[in-house]
Design an enzyme around this catalytic site. Structure first.
Site, PDB file in Angstrom:
ATOM      1  N   GLY A  13       0.829  -1.217   0.000  1.00 30.60           N
ATOM      2  CA  GLY A  13       0.000   0.000   0.000  1.00 30.60           C
ATOM      3  C   GLY A  13       0.854   1.253   0.000  1.00 30.60           C
ATOM      4  N   ARG A  74       1.283  -5.022  -5.689  1.00 28.06           N
ATOM      5  CA  ARG A  74       1.429  -6.285  -4.983  1.00 28.06           C
ATOM      6  C   ARG A  74       1.823  -7.288  -6.060  1.00 28.06           C
ATOM      7  NH1 ARG A  74      -2.559  -3.590  -1.737  1.00 28.06           N
ATOM      8  NH2 ARG A  74      -1.527  -3.291   0.260  1.00 28.06           N
ATOM      9  N   ASP A 105       4.903  -4.974   6.348  1.00 28.99           N
ATOM     10  CA  ASP A 105       5.402  -6.288   6.769  1.00 28.99           C
ATOM     11  C   ASP A 105       5.568  -7.275   5.611  1.00 28.99           C
ATOM     12  OD1 ASP A 105       5.753  -5.841   9.429  1.00 28.99           O
ATOM     13  OD2 ASP A 105       3.815  -6.656  10.044  1.00 28.99           O
ATOM     14  N   THR A 127       3.730   2.915   5.705  1.00 29.48           N
ATOM     15  CA  THR A 127       2.315   2.542   5.728  1.00 29.48           C
ATOM     16  C   THR A 127       1.572   3.511   6.633  1.00 29.48           C
ATOM     17  OG1 THR A 127       0.769   0.986   6.794  1.00 29.48           O
ATOM     18  CG2 THR A 127       3.057   0.669   7.299  1.00 29.48           C
ATOM     19  N   ASP A 129      -0.960   2.949   8.360  1.00 25.05           N
ATOM     20  CA  ASP A 129      -1.618   2.292   9.504  1.00 25.05           C
ATOM     21  C   ASP A 129      -0.783   2.288  10.787  1.00 25.05           C
ATOM     22  OD1 ASP A 129      -3.654   1.748   7.786  1.00 25.05           O
ATOM     23  OD2 ASP A 129      -3.442  -0.422   7.816  1.00 25.05           O
ATOM     24  N   ASP A 131       1.256   0.020  11.595  1.00 25.34           N
ATOM     25  CA  ASP A 131       1.032  -1.344  12.089  1.00 25.34           C
ATOM     26  C   ASP A 131       2.278  -2.224  12.026  1.00 25.34           C
ATOM     27  OD1 ASP A 131       1.193  -1.492   9.351  1.00 25.34           O
ATOM     28  OD2 ASP A 131      -0.564  -2.752   9.081  1.00 25.34           O
ATOM     29  N   ARG A 173      -6.572  -1.777   9.670  1.00 24.52           N
ATOM     30  CA  ARG A 173      -7.199  -3.107   9.702  1.00 24.52           C
ATOM     31  C   ARG A 173      -6.858  -3.874  10.967  1.00 24.52           C
ATOM     32  NH1 ARG A 173      -7.238  -4.290   3.646  1.00 24.52           N
ATOM     33  NH2 ARG A 173      -5.046  -3.847   3.854  1.00 24.52           N
TER      34      ARG A 173
HETATM   35  P1  ADP Z   1       2.693  -4.526   2.689  1.00 24.17           P
HETATM   36  O1  ADP Z   1       4.126  -4.490   2.370  1.00 24.17           O
HETATM   37  O2  ADP Z   1       2.054  -3.175   2.664  1.00 24.17           O
HETATM   38  O3  ADP Z   1       2.431  -5.318   3.944  1.00 24.17           O
HETATM   39  P2  ADP Z   1       1.743  -6.788   1.077  1.00 24.17           P
HETATM   40  O4  ADP Z   1       1.541  -7.670   2.272  1.00 24.17           O
HETATM   41  O5  ADP Z   1       0.702  -6.777   0.046  1.00 24.17           O
HETATM   42  O6  ADP Z   1       1.944  -5.252   1.495  1.00 24.17           O
HETATM   43  O7  ADP Z   1       3.152  -7.198   0.431  1.00 24.17           O
HETATM   44  C1  ADP Z   1       3.656  -6.546  -0.688  1.00 24.17           C
HETATM   45  C2  ADP Z   1       4.382  -7.520  -1.585  1.00 24.17           C
HETATM   46  O8  ADP Z   1       5.474  -8.109  -0.873  1.00 24.17           O
HETATM   47  C3  ADP Z   1       3.554  -8.722  -2.041  1.00 24.17           C
HETATM   48  O9  ADP Z   1       2.788  -8.479  -3.173  1.00 24.17           O
HETATM   49  C4  ADP Z   1       4.623  -9.753  -2.350  1.00 24.17           C
HETATM   50  O10 ADP Z   1       5.196  -9.552  -3.624  1.00 24.17           O
HETATM   51  C5  ADP Z   1       5.663  -9.454  -1.294  1.00 24.17           C
HETATM   52  N1  ADP Z   1       5.448 -10.390  -0.167  1.00 24.17           N
HETATM   53  C6  ADP Z   1       4.460 -10.381   0.735  1.00 24.17           C
HETATM   54  N2  ADP Z   1       4.553 -11.421   1.594  1.00 24.17           N
HETATM   55  C7  ADP Z   1       5.634 -12.116   1.206  1.00 24.17           C
HETATM   56  C8  ADP Z   1       6.264 -13.317   1.693  1.00 24.17           C
HETATM   57  N3  ADP Z   1       5.789 -14.007   2.742  1.00 24.17           N
HETATM   58  N4  ADP Z   1       7.370 -13.740   1.029  1.00 24.17           N
HETATM   59  C9  ADP Z   1       7.852 -13.070  -0.031  1.00 24.17           C
HETATM   60  N5  ADP Z   1       7.297 -11.942  -0.527  1.00 24.17           N
HETATM   61  C10 ADP Z   1       6.218 -11.476   0.073  1.00 24.17           C
END
Ligand code: ADP
Length: 322
Positions: A13, A74, A105, A127, A129, A131, A173
């Site tokens: 995000g 993503r 995360d 982010t 949030d 969080d 969230r």
């Molecule tokens: P944020 O970074 O805001 O938490 P996401 O959880 O959507 O957002 O994660 C962003 C991107 O990071 C995902 O689309 C994916 O490419 C990568 N990612 C997320 N989780 C994992 C994971 N467990 N292992 C490897 N890459 C990941």
């Protein structure tokens, strides 16, 4: 090994202040003699080699803009062992020695996996949030809180004119920080967050009726996205109290706008630190804030940390927003 080329990307995000972080990363690296690639659309850009070869002027005029000049995405493909290997191979092909990942995360998990595949990565928390357990502050949080406060102030004008109740959903969230701080700043009668269980009759209706007896005629209830159900809450309030109620979901307006001073400054500091860590030959680290200072942690350790909700601040709200 001397670090000659680094890349920077924004992932997950978006958040206001990400641009300031990108700028700090690019300028710190360039003025230290490194080459810098700006990667477009998160990990997707690494998989496809979609990069900008940056110079000092590539990041001009972005510090005051929300969103991210690098776009964000993503990437389901990256979130597989094959995807991580492909991205690492692409980095080697482009002679990228290290990557700065600005995100949440999920993005840090990706940064950990990419480091394990041989490309040093440093995470920066971006982010709205707030969080991320390892950091008391995330880039975008201050701007989002101020935007939410401004929006609810506007609602308050009309809520007041009509002697109504406004039930407002703000983002968050898993984390009620945005709701808690916004709620205090706008004088919400009740603040509902995912971290604290609540009793509808006592914590919502009871507080409204109590304040009504003391002369209050209009009400604001702030609800974190993670609690949700603002339409239902609003309906139940109207049925129980007879006070006309309206539900409002602030939504994505909270993600945009010109970043506040605090977000710009913290983003600049964090971006600078991230490049210095790469320069020291480190990877699998995340930059964070602790007691107002910029620190860094091992990503694996950071991901295992537990968030602590500010119960003292919540108790302040309970006592004074009445
Ligand atoms: P944020 O970074 O805001 O938490 P996401 O959880 O959507 O957002 O994660 C962003 C991107 O990071 C995902 O689309 C994916 O490419 C990568 N990612 C997320 N989780 C994992 C994971 N467990 N292992 C490897 N890459 C990941």
């Amino acid at each position: 090994m001397s670090v000659k080329t680094i890349a920077v990307l924004t992932s997950g995000g978006d958040a206001p202040g990400m641009n300031a972080a990108v700028r700090a990363v690019a300028r710190t690296a360039l003025t230290s003699g490194m080459r810098v690639f700006g990667v477009r659309r998160g990990y997707n850009g690494l998989l496809n080699g979609d990069v900008i070869d940056m110079n000092l002027r590539s990041v001009s005029d972005i510090i005051h803009h929300g969103g991210t000049m690098l776009y964000t995405a993503r990437s389901p493909e990256f979130n597989t062992p094959e995807g991580v290997k492909k991205a690492a191979d692409m980095c080697r092909q482009m002679e990228i020695d290290g990557v700065v990942v600005i995100g949440g995360d999920g993005s840090f998990r990706g940064a950990r996996d990419l480091t394990n595949a041989g490309i040093n990565c440093i995470g920066i928390p971006g982010t709205i949030d707030n969080d991320i357990a390892c950091s008391e502050y995330t880039i975008g949080y201050d701007t989002a809180m101020n935007t939410a406060m401004e929006m609810v102030d506007r609602l308050r004008d009309t809520t007041e004119s009509h002697d109504r109740c406004s039930v407002v959903e703000v983002m968050g969230r898993r984390c009620g920080d945005l709701a808690l701080n916004t709620g205090i700043a706008v004088g919400a009668t009740t603040i509902l967050v995912p971290e604290i269980p609540f009793d509808f009759e006592k914590d919502v209706i009871g507080r409204m009726l109590f304040t009504q007896k003391t002369g209050k005629k209009h009400f604001i209830i702030v609800v974190a996205e993670g609690v949700g159900g603002v339409s239902e809450i609003s309906k139940r309030i109207q049925e129980s109290t007879g006070i006309e109620s309206r539900a409002t979901i602030l939504g994505h307006v909270q993600r945009g706008g010109s970043p506040t001073l605090r977000d710009r400054v913290v983003a600049s500091e964090m971006g600078n630190r991230a490049v210095k860590l790469l320069q020291e030959g480190l990877g699998n680290r995340v930059v964070a804030m602790s007691d107002g200072k910029i620190v860094d942690y091992d990503i694996t350790v950071a991901l295992s940390m537990k968030r602590v909700f500010n119960k003292e601040l919540y108790d302040v709200a309970l006592q004074i927003s009445i």
